[in-house]
Design a protein around this motif. Sequence first.
Motif, PDB file in Angstrom:
ATOM      1  N   PHE A  23     -39.570  10.692  37.495  1.00 27.48           N
ATOM      2  CA  PHE A  23     -40.782  11.663  37.465  1.00 27.48           C
ATOM      3  C   PHE A  23     -41.783  11.032  38.853  1.00 27.48           C
ATOM      4  N   THR A  24     -41.897  11.770  39.858  1.00 30.57           N
ATOM      5  CA  THR A  24     -42.172  11.373  41.288  1.00 30.57           C
ATOM      6  C   THR A  24     -43.941  11.640  41.339  1.00 30.57           C
ATOM      7  N   ASN A  25     -44.344  12.735  40.719  1.00 31.49           N
ATOM      8  CA  ASN A  25     -45.822  12.899  40.889  1.00 31.49           C
ATOM      9  C   ASN A  25     -46.714  12.355  39.651  1.00 31.49           C
ATOM     10  N   HIS A  26     -47.739  12.140  39.917  1.00 32.19           N
ATOM     11  CA  HIS A  26     -48.851  11.397  38.963  1.00 32.19           C
ATOM     12  C   HIS A  26     -48.768  12.073  37.548  1.00 32.19           C
ATOM     13  N   PRO A  27     -49.019  13.326  37.692  1.00 29.75           N
ATOM     14  CA  PRO A  27     -49.289  14.382  36.199  1.00 29.75           C
ATOM     15  C   PRO A  27     -47.991  14.149  35.414  1.00 29.75           C
ATOM     16  N   ASP A  28     -46.707  14.080  36.222  1.00 29.53           N
ATOM     17  CA  ASP A  28     -45.452  13.963  35.294  1.00 29.53           C
ATOM     18  C   ASP A  28     -45.192  12.610  34.641  1.00 29.53           C
ATOM     19  N   GLN A  29     -45.600  11.853  35.620  1.00 35.96           N
ATOM     20  CA  GLN A  29     -45.648  10.117  35.285  1.00 35.96           C
ATOM     21  C   GLN A  29     -46.423   9.917  33.932  1.00 35.96           C
ATOM     22  N   VAL A  30     -47.709  10.546  33.900  1.00 37.15           N
ATOM     23  CA  VAL A  30     -48.558  10.458  32.879  1.00 37.15           C
ATOM     24  C   VAL A  30     -48.042  11.126  31.610  1.00 37.15           C
ATOM     25  N   ALA A  31     -47.624  12.266  31.683  1.00 38.03           N
ATOM     26  CA  ALA A  31     -47.168  12.847  30.766  1.00 38.03           C
ATOM     27  C   ALA A  31     -45.922  12.261  30.133  1.00 38.03           C
ATOM     28  N   HIS A  32     -45.078  11.651  30.908  1.00 37.12           N
ATOM     29  CA  HIS A  32     -44.117  10.994  30.430  1.00 37.12           C
ATOM     30  C   HIS A  32     -44.380   9.716  29.564  1.00 37.12           C
ATOM     31  N   ALA A  33     -45.561   9.120  29.955  1.00 38.53           N
ATOM     32  CA  ALA A  33     -45.759   7.809  29.531  1.00 38.53           C
ATOM     33  C   ALA A  33     -46.517   8.182  28.110  1.00 38.53           C
ATOM     34  N   LEU A  34     -47.404   9.350  28.196  1.00 36.68           N
ATOM     35  CA  LEU A  34     -47.954   9.742  27.007  1.00 36.68           C
ATOM     36  C   LEU A  34     -47.148  10.294  25.955  1.00 36.68           C
ATOM     37  N   GLY A  35     -46.219  10.770  26.542  1.00 37.36           N
ATOM     38  CA  GLY A  35     -44.965  11.486  25.513  1.00 37.36           C
ATOM     39  C   GLY A  35     -44.409  10.361  24.495  1.00 37.36           C
ATOM     40  N   ALA A  36     -44.591   9.031  24.779  1.00 37.22           N
ATOM     41  CA  ALA A  36     -44.149   8.039  24.080  1.00 37.22           C
ATOM     42  C   ALA A  36     -45.098   7.871  22.676  1.00 37.22           C
ATOM     43  N   VAL A  37     -46.146   8.363  22.843  1.00 33.04           N
ATOM     44  CA  VAL A  37     -46.977   8.273  21.687  1.00 33.04           C
ATOM     45  C   VAL A  37     -46.768   9.250  20.917  1.00 33.04           C
ATOM     46  N   ARG A  38     -46.554   8.908  19.666  1.00 34.00           N
ATOM     47  CA  ARG A  38     -46.044  10.029  18.562  1.00 34.00           C
ATOM     48  C   ARG A  38     -46.853  11.231  18.408  1.00 34.00           C
ATOM     49  N   SER A  39     -46.284  12.339  18.579  1.00 34.95           N
ATOM     50  CA  SER A  39     -47.188  13.488  18.396  1.00 34.95           C
ATOM     51  C   SER A  39     -47.983  14.024  19.525  1.00 34.95           C
ATOM     52  N   VAL A  40     -48.004  13.251  20.768  1.00 34.71           N
ATOM     53  CA  VAL A  40     -48.531  13.635  21.866  1.00 34.71           C
ATOM     54  C   VAL A  40     -47.471  14.392  22.770  1.00 34.71           C
ATOM     55  N   ASN A  41     -47.828  15.620  23.148  1.00 33.19           N
ATOM     56  CA  ASN A  41     -46.879  16.349  23.892  1.00 33.19           C
ATOM     57  C   ASN A  41     -47.243  16.429  25.194  1.00 33.19           C
ATOM     58  N   LYS A  42     -46.417  17.221  26.269  1.00 35.39           N
ATOM     59  CA  LYS A  42     -46.703  17.487  27.418  1.00 35.39           C
ATOM     60  C   LYS A  42     -47.878  18.188  27.616  1.00 35.39           C
ATOM     61  N   THR A  43     -48.164  19.212  26.814  1.00 38.66           N
ATOM     62  CA  THR A  43     -49.717  19.875  26.880  1.00 38.66           C
ATOM     63  C   THR A  43     -50.649  19.146  26.744  1.00 38.66           C
ATOM     64  N   ASP A  44     -50.654  18.296  25.890  1.00 38.70           N
ATOM     65  CA  ASP A  44     -51.770  17.384  25.495  1.00 38.70           C
ATOM     66  C   ASP A  44     -52.029  16.524  26.520  1.00 38.70           C
ATOM     67  N   ALA A  45     -50.833  15.820  27.107  1.00 41.25           N
ATOM     68  CA  ALA A  45     -51.023  15.023  28.402  1.00 41.25           C
ATOM     69  C   ALA A  45     -51.682  15.457  29.359  1.00 41.25           C
ATOM     70  N   ALA A  46     -51.201  17.070  29.649  1.00 43.75           N
ATOM     71  CA  ALA A  46     -51.891  17.488  30.841  1.00 43.75           C
ATOM     72  C   ALA A  46     -53.632  17.813  30.365  1.00 43.75           C
ATOM     73  N   GLN A  47     -53.692  18.356  29.289  1.00 40.16           N
ATOM     74  CA  GLN A  47     -55.087  18.214  28.793  1.00 40.16           C
ATOM     75  C   GLN A  47     -55.920  17.112  28.909  1.00 40.16           C
ATOM     76  N   LEU A  48     -55.243  15.940  28.528  1.00 40.09           N
ATOM     77  CA  LEU A  48     -56.052  14.758  28.593  1.00 40.09           C
ATOM     78  C   LEU A  48     -56.249  14.348  30.187  1.00 40.09           C
ATOM     79  N   LEU A  49     -55.177  14.536  30.848  1.00 39.34           N
ATOM     80  CA  LEU A  49     -55.210  14.213  32.265  1.00 39.34           C
ATOM     81  C   LEU A  49     -56.376  14.771  32.980  1.00 39.34           C
ATOM     82  N   GLY A  50     -56.482  16.310  32.551  1.00 43.16           N
ATOM     83  CA  GLY A  50     -57.387  17.184  33.450  1.00 43.16           C
ATOM     84  C   GLY A  50     -58.898  17.002  32.874  1.00 43.16           C
ATOM     85  N   GLN A  51     -58.973  16.223  31.630  1.00 43.92           N
ATOM     86  CA  GLN A  51     -60.407  15.905  31.154  1.00 43.92           C
ATOM     87  C   GLN A  51     -60.754  14.588  31.707  1.00 43.92           C
TER      88      GLN A  51
END
Length: 151
Positions: free
Chosen positions: A38-66
């Motif tokens: 994962f070379t860009n920041h959004p992908d890195q954040v999505a990958h890290a947040l994906g380790a939290v149970r039930s948090v998916n890529k869409t949630d990660a993108a939404q949270l990062l945008g917010q």
Amino acid sequence: QNNLTLLLAWSEEEAARYLEAVKYLENSDASFIQPREFTNHPDQVAHALGAVRSVNKTDAAQLLGQFGSFRNLARASVEELSVCPGVGPKKVKRLREVFHRPFSTEVAKRRKEREKEEKEKEDAKKGEGKKKDTNDDGSEVNDETKPVHEI
């Protein structure tokens, strides 16, 4: 020769999805399922947040945008996390738990103490076979207390 694969899942539905994926990818190239960098920041954040149970890529993108950054997200209050679309009370609770649970320094401390005790026991066992030099008063002889004999 037995070929056995063990799948571990939280629910029957998750197990079914795994089995479907295994069957679908049965004859696929291994590069398809190898880890990605994962070379860009959004992908890195999505990958890290994906380790939290039930948090998916869409949630990660939404949270990062917010929140704009991972730091702001980690510092967000329950109320701030709750207003993010698609993030319900369970996800908010899990996120807060992950971000605010202290690292287990106590566990690390106990492990170090246990290792130290084991090393001391090993050293004691090694020392049992050796007869220690003692002074006339019964204290152990070391380099400072060792008598010097001149010849």
